[in-house]
Motif scaffolding. Sequence first.
Motif, short mmCIF file in Angstrom:
data_model
loop_
_atom_site.label_atom_id
_atom_site.label_comp_id
_atom_site.label_asym_id
_atom_site.label_seq_id
_atom_site.Cartn_x
_atom_site.Cartn_y
_atom_site.Cartn_z
N VAL A 189 10.67 72.24 7.10
CA VAL A 189 9.86 71.50 8.07
C VAL A 189 8.43 71.33 7.55
CG1 VAL A 189 8.84 71.57 10.40
CG2 VAL A 189 11.24 72.19 10.07
N PHE A 190 7.87 72.40 6.99
CA PHE A 190 6.51 72.32 6.46
C PHE A 190 6.44 71.44 5.21
CE2 PHE A 190 5.76 76.54 8.68
CZ PHE A 190 5.02 75.96 9.70
N LEU A 218 -1.41 71.40 18.17
CA LEU A 218 -0.27 70.62 17.68
C LEU A 218 -0.20 69.25 18.35
CD1 LEU A 218 2.45 73.42 17.47
CD2 LEU A 218 1.22 72.35 15.58
N ALA A 219 -0.53 69.20 19.64
CA ALA A 219 -0.51 67.91 20.35
C ALA A 219 -1.56 66.97 19.77
CB ALA A 219 -0.75 68.13 21.84
N ASP A 220 -2.75 67.48 19.49
CA ASP A 220 -3.82 66.65 18.93
C ASP A 220 -3.48 66.19 17.51
OD1 ASP A 220 -5.22 67.01 21.26
OD2 ASP A 220 -6.62 68.49 20.44
N SER A 221 -2.91 67.09 16.72
CA SER A 221 -2.53 66.74 15.35
C SER A 221 -1.45 65.67 15.35
CB SER A 221 -2.05 67.99 14.61
OG SER A 221 -1.71 67.69 13.27
N LEU A 222 -0.46 65.81 16.21
CA LEU A 222 0.60 64.81 16.31
C LEU A 222 0.01 63.44 16.66
CD1 LEU A 222 3.51 63.76 16.56
CD2 LEU A 222 3.53 64.66 18.89
N ASP A 226 10.42 60.49 12.52
CA ASP A 226 10.50 61.74 11.75
C ASP A 226 9.31 62.64 12.08
OD1 ASP A 226 12.86 61.15 10.28
OD2 ASP A 226 11.70 59.98 8.84
N VAL A 227 8.12 62.04 12.09
CA VAL A 227 6.91 62.81 12.35
C VAL A 227 6.95 63.43 13.74
CG1 VAL A 227 4.40 62.68 12.60
CG2 VAL A 227 5.53 61.42 10.76
N GLU A 228 7.36 62.65 14.72
CA GLU A 228 7.44 63.16 16.09
C GLU A 228 8.43 64.32 16.18
OE1 GLU A 228 6.35 59.08 18.58
OE2 GLU A 228 8.44 59.52 18.07
N ASP A 229 9.53 64.22 15.47
CA ASP A 229 10.54 65.28 15.50
C ASP A 229 10.04 66.53 14.78
OD1 ASP A 229 13.09 66.19 16.32
OD2 ASP A 229 13.88 65.88 14.31
N ILE A 230 9.31 66.36 13.69
CA ILE A 230 8.72 67.50 12.99
C ILE A 230 7.80 68.28 13.93
CG2 ILE A 230 7.03 68.14 11.21
CD1 ILE A 230 8.22 65.82 9.53
N TYR A 231 6.94 67.56 14.63
CA TYR A 231 6.01 68.24 15.53
C TYR A 231 6.71 68.84 16.74
CZ TYR A 231 1.66 67.20 13.14
OH TYR A 231 0.64 67.19 12.23
N ARG A 232 7.77 68.21 17.18
CA ARG A 232 8.55 68.79 18.29
C ARG A 232 9.13 70.14 17.86
NH1 ARG A 232 12.04 65.03 18.57
NH2 ARG A 232 10.72 63.68 19.86
N THR A 233 9.66 70.16 16.63
CA THR A 233 10.21 71.41 16.10
C THR A 233 9.12 72.45 15.92
OG1 THR A 233 11.94 70.17 14.94
CG2 THR A 233 11.53 72.42 14.20
N ARG A 234 8.00 72.04 15.38
CA ARG A 234 6.89 72.97 15.19
C ARG A 234 6.44 73.59 16.50
NH1 ARG A 234 1.88 70.76 12.22
NH2 ARG A 234 1.46 73.01 12.18
N SER A 235 6.31 72.76 17.53
CA SER A 235 5.86 73.27 18.82
C SER A 235 6.85 74.28 19.40
CB SER A 235 5.66 72.11 19.80
OG SER A 235 5.16 72.56 21.04
N LEU A 236 8.13 73.95 19.30
CA LEU A 236 9.15 74.86 19.81
C LEU A 236 9.12 76.20 19.09
CD1 LEU A 236 12.18 72.41 20.18
CD2 LEU A 236 11.04 73.62 22.04
N ARG A 266 4.09 67.97 4.80
CA ARG A 266 3.23 67.54 3.69
C ARG A 266 3.47 66.06 3.38
NH1 ARG A 266 -1.37 68.20 1.08
NH2 ARG A 266 -1.08 70.44 0.76
N LEU A 267 4.72 65.62 3.47
CA LEU A 267 5.01 64.20 3.24
C LEU A 267 4.28 63.34 4.26
CD1 LEU A 267 8.85 64.24 2.45
CD2 LEU A 267 6.91 64.43 0.87
N ALA A 268 4.19 63.82 5.49
CA ALA A 268 3.47 63.08 6.52
C ALA A 268 1.97 63.03 6.20
CB ALA A 268 3.69 63.72 7.89
#
Length: 233
Positions: free
Chosen positions: A164-165, A212-216, A89-99, A169-171
Motif C-alpha cells: 500500500v505504501f 489522512l482526510a486532508d492528504s487525500l 486507486d488513490v481513494e482506495d489506498i487512502y481508505r485502506t490507510r485510514s482503516l 509513492r506512485l501517487a
Amino acid sequence: MAEQLAGLADDRALLGRTSTAERVSDILRSRIADGYFPPGTRLSEDGIGGALGVSRNTLREAFRLLTHERLLIHELNRGVFVRVLTVEDVEDIYRTRSLVECAVVRGLGEPPYPLRGLASAVAEGDAAAADNDWKAMGTANIHFHQELVALAGSERTDELMRSVFAELRLAFHVVDDPRRLHEPYLARNRRILQALQAGERTTAERLLQTYLADSLERVVEVYRRRVGEEGAE
C-alpha cells in the motif's frame, strides 16, 4: 535508468546465496516505495537482472508478484511498466490507510509505547526539509507511517501495508508541487508523535484521521486536474 540500475547493484548483496523471486520483489518494491522508479517507467529485464545478478526467470517471477500487488503492469509486446494510478486507486489506498492506521493507534493499549522508529522518521523529515529535498521528505513521510503501522507488532499488517505504501509513492509522483504536499505534514507527524509520547492515543487517532482526510483531498485534487489536462490534449 542508469542511475536506478546503479542503485540496484548496491542491493545485490541483500540477495545472498539463496536469492529468490520473493527477495527480488522485496528489493524492487522498496525501490518503488522510495521513488527510484516513477510511474510509467519501463523496467528492463536485462538491465535489472544484470544489476541484481539474477536469472531472467527469477526476475520475471518477481515482476509477476509485483503485478499481482498492482505495482507493475505487463503490456503485451511492450514489456513491464511501473503502474500509473487512477483517482479511484488513490481513494482506495487512502481508505485502506485510514482503516488500518487508525485501528493500529486505537489498539495500542496502555503507554508507554515503543516510539524510537517514529521519532527517527520525524528527524529524517526534519533533515530533508533542511536540505530542501522534498522527494526525501516524501520518503520520510512514508517511513513515518510504516513505523506507525509497526507499532501493532503484526507481521501480517506490516506485509499488507508495504505494498500500500509503495502504491502511495506512485501517487506522490503525480503531485506537481511536492513541497506543498509534504511540508505541512512534517509538523503534523510531530504532533502525532508528541500525542503518543504523552500517552494520548485518542488525540493521536483524531489527528491522524484529519491528516489522512486532508492528504487525500490534496492528492485527489491534483489527480483530477492532471486527468483533465490530459483529456484536453
